[in-house]
Write a protein that holds these residues in place. Structure first.
Motif, PDB file in Angstrom:
ATOM      1  N   ALA A 194      -3.418   4.803  13.406  1.00  0.00           N
ATOM      2  CA  ALA A 194      -2.493   4.997  12.290  1.00  0.00           C
ATOM      3  C   ALA A 194      -1.530   3.827  12.153  1.00  0.00           C
ATOM      4  O   ALA A 194      -1.125   3.474  11.036  1.00  0.00           O
ATOM      5  N   LEU A 195      -1.141   3.220  13.270  1.00  0.00           N
ATOM      6  CA  LEU A 195      -0.252   2.060  13.187  1.00  0.00           C
ATOM      7  C   LEU A 195      -0.938   0.893  12.487  1.00  0.00           C
ATOM      8  O   LEU A 195      -0.336   0.220  11.647  1.00  0.00           O
ATOM      9  N   LYS A 196      -2.201   0.667  12.812  1.00  0.00           N
ATOM     10  CA  LYS A 196      -2.916  -0.416  12.127  1.00  0.00           C
ATOM     11  C   LYS A 196      -3.113  -0.093  10.651  1.00  0.00           C
ATOM     12  O   LYS A 196      -3.028  -0.981   9.794  1.00  0.00           O
ATOM     13  N   ALA A 197      -3.357   1.178  10.325  1.00  0.00           N
ATOM     14  CA  ALA A 197      -3.505   1.563   8.918  1.00  0.00           C
ATOM     15  C   ALA A 197      -2.221   1.254   8.147  1.00  0.00           C
ATOM     16  O   ALA A 197      -2.268   0.776   7.002  1.00  0.00           O
ATOM     17  N   ALA A 198      -1.080   1.533   8.763  1.00  0.00           N
ATOM     18  CA  ALA A 198       0.198   1.216   8.110  1.00  0.00           C
ATOM     19  C   ALA A 198       0.404  -0.290   8.023  1.00  0.00           C
ATOM     20  O   ALA A 198       0.858  -0.806   6.994  1.00  0.00           O
ATOM     21  N   ILE A 240      -7.890  -6.910   7.365  1.00  0.00           N
ATOM     22  CA  ILE A 240      -7.501  -5.761   6.550  1.00  0.00           C
ATOM     23  C   ILE A 240      -8.782  -5.134   6.017  1.00  0.00           C
ATOM     24  O   ILE A 240      -9.535  -5.800   5.297  1.00  0.00           O
ATOM     25  N   PRO A 241      -9.089  -3.871   6.344  1.00  0.00           N
ATOM     26  CA  PRO A 241     -10.394  -3.294   6.010  1.00  0.00           C
ATOM     27  C   PRO A 241     -10.498  -2.844   4.563  1.00  0.00           C
ATOM     28  O   PRO A 241     -10.641  -1.654   4.251  1.00  0.00           O
ATOM     29  N   MET A 252      -8.749   1.445   1.414  1.00  0.00           N
ATOM     30  CA  MET A 252      -8.945   0.993   2.780  1.00  0.00           C
ATOM     31  C   MET A 252      -9.908   1.927   3.508  1.00  0.00           C
ATOM     32  O   MET A 252      -9.955   3.129   3.227  1.00  0.00           O
ATOM     33  N   MET A 253     -10.643   1.389   4.458  1.00  0.00           N
ATOM     34  CA  MET A 253     -11.551   2.187   5.260  1.00  0.00           C
ATOM     35  C   MET A 253     -10.765   3.120   6.189  1.00  0.00           C
ATOM     36  O   MET A 253      -9.670   2.784   6.647  1.00  0.00           O
ATOM     37  N   VAL A 274      -6.848   7.798   9.463  1.00  0.00           N
ATOM     38  CA  VAL A 274      -6.061   7.548   8.248  1.00  0.00           C
ATOM     39  C   VAL A 274      -6.760   6.531   7.354  1.00  0.00           C
ATOM     40  O   VAL A 274      -7.342   5.554   7.827  1.00  0.00           O
ATOM     41  N   ALA A 275      -6.669   6.759   6.051  1.00  0.00           N
ATOM     42  CA  ALA A 275      -7.065   5.763   5.051  1.00  0.00           C
ATOM     43  C   ALA A 275      -6.083   5.826   3.895  1.00  0.00           C
ATOM     44  O   ALA A 275      -5.608   6.912   3.531  1.00  0.00           O
TER      45      ALA A 275
END
Length: 443
Positions: free
Chosen positions: A212-216, A188-189, A206-207, A130-131
């Motif tokens: 997916a949890l970290k992306a959120a 935060i990427p 975002m990278m 995810v990005a």
């Protein structure tokens, strides 16, 4: 706790969770009690995860008087302690999420809802990658009319949008330099930043990541960071879907692919079209789109953005390399074959948004559903099926959609519906200016 022990200057911590609107709800705790919170958690009423946009209880909610407004248990997420660079004093943030007292995940917590979708993927040996792309405005809201802040470099205000303008970025160079430093400190990427079509409007990407949890988390924390940092510079930052009537709105696009257990992209067939599973995922997203629009456009103001010829999708359609459609397959090498979901506004709850998209895609993969043919040309002018055009319609489509219960548990669905129906009722009492003042900082 290691991070906190290394930062002995931190005197207070904030513990915070995202409610259904994505608003941070939490407590301030002296740092000397941080270890107790970290190991034992803290308690909120379940109803706190289900407040309306004003922060009020939901009328007739079973979470309030019917259950005695009982508490849930909130435990730290995998994130641990993070700095809060936008505050004057050294402070740590501890993200938390809600469980029942017996340790079961609380279904009404939006982060738990995303975790449930990720578990569906894991059970099939799949991992979503995810990005997100987040758009926001920098705004001077000190007067009656919103306008772009003066540049700290020149003291001048730009009166129009400047797409991909280095001058617009450099006008706020100190802000963006501090923003990138803060993103690095918070893990935060943050990748590329660009100026967008509205005055003082920017986008930061975002990278891609396979968590997916970290992306959120990153999207939620980034919104908090940008808004807080902007205020420390003397202006506002807003992810509100449409702060200006005459300018483009804020979106939050999401790119995703899916890896199998061997790390192969299941959307890749070696060619430009993508695999059968890519088409199935597209079909699942399209089928759930009318019902999930309420997730992607959760507020009254959200529907001012979803209008024809405004760089936001209105048609339920997909295409290759076409930014007028709701789903776009970007040009890329086969191994990077992915879907870009373009419906959501910047005002969304990132946990619910990512859960809705990934859940719908997995529905399509499981059902092996075939989408209609990809379109060519301008999606606004082809008489295609349309997204719900009003907040009220989106609420009812969400309530009736058969695909939504496959993604979200019943308690979250019911809580979200009660929240949005209450907001719809009371929002009618506000003027346009009062709505803007409400949404500008909260979403």
């Amino acid at each position: 706790m290691d991070w906190l022990r290394e930062h002995t200057d931190v005197r207070t911590i904030r513990v915070a969770a995202a409610d259904l609107n994505g608003v941070a709800r939490g407590k301030r705790v002296p740092a000397r009690f941080a270890e107790k919170v970290f190991t034992e958690g803290t308690r909120f009423p379940y109803s706190v995860m289900n407040l309306d946009i004003w922060g009020e209880d939901i009328e007739d909610s079973p979470l309030v008087f019917e259950t005695g407004d009982s508490d849930g248990l909130l435990m730290p997420t995998e994130r641990g302690f993070l700095p809060m660079p936008w505050l004057g004093a050294p402070t740590a943030l501890l993200p938390i999420w809600m469980f029942h007292m017996d340790g079961r995940p609380y279904a009404g917590d939006p982060r738990q809802a995303l975790a449930r979708v990720v578990e569906r993927y894991s059970a099939k040996g799949l991992t979503p990658v995810v990005a997100t792309e987040l758009e926001f405005f920098l705004i001077d809201d000190s007067g009656k009319q919103l306008r772009v802040p003066p540049s700290p470099r020149s003291g001048k205000r730009r009166t129009g949008g400047e797409v991909l303008s280095l001058r617009a970025l450099d006008a706020f160079d100190v802000f963006f330099s501090q923003l990138y430093d803060a993103c690095e400190a918070m893990d935060i990427p943050a990748d590329t930043a660009i100026s967008e079509a509205g005055p003082g409007q920017f986008e930061l990407n975002m990278m891609h990541q396979s968590d997916a949890l970290k992306a959120a988390d990153d999207a939620w924390l980034f919104k908090m960071l940008v808004k807080g940092l902007a205020r420390s510079h003397g202006f506002a930052a807003s992810f509100m879907a449409k702060p200006y009537d005459v300018w483009t709105g804020n979106g939050m696009h999401m790119h995703f692919s899916v890896l199998d257990s061997a790390g192969n992209n299941i959307f890749d067939d070696g060619g430009p079209a993508g695999s059968d599973k890519l088409r199935h995922a597209v079909a699942g997203c399209l089928e759930a789109m009318p019902g999930s629009t309420l997730i992607f456009a959760p507020h009254e103001n959200s529907y001012d953005r979803l209008v024809p010829d405004a760089h936001a999708p209105t048609a339920i359609a997909w295409a290759y390399e076409n930014r007028t459609t709701a789903l776009r397959i970007p040009a890329s090498g086969p191994k990077a074959r992915r879907i870009e979901h373009r419906v959501a506004g910047g005002d969304v709850n990132p946990y619910l948004m990512i859960a809705a998209i990934l859940g719908a895609a997995l529905n399509g993969i499981e059902d092996q559903t075939e989408p209609p043919a990809p379109i060519k040309g301008n999606a606004y002018s082809q008489g295609l099926p349309q997204l719900p055009g009003t907040w009220g319609e989106a609420i009812e489509r969400f309530a009736e959609c058969p695909h939504i219960p496959r993604i979200f548990e019943r308690e979250l669905i019911d809580n979200f519906l009660m929240t949005k129906r209450q907001e719809l009722h009371y929002m009618a009492e506000l003027s346009d200016q009062e709505q803007t003042e409400l949404y500008l900082d909260t979403v």
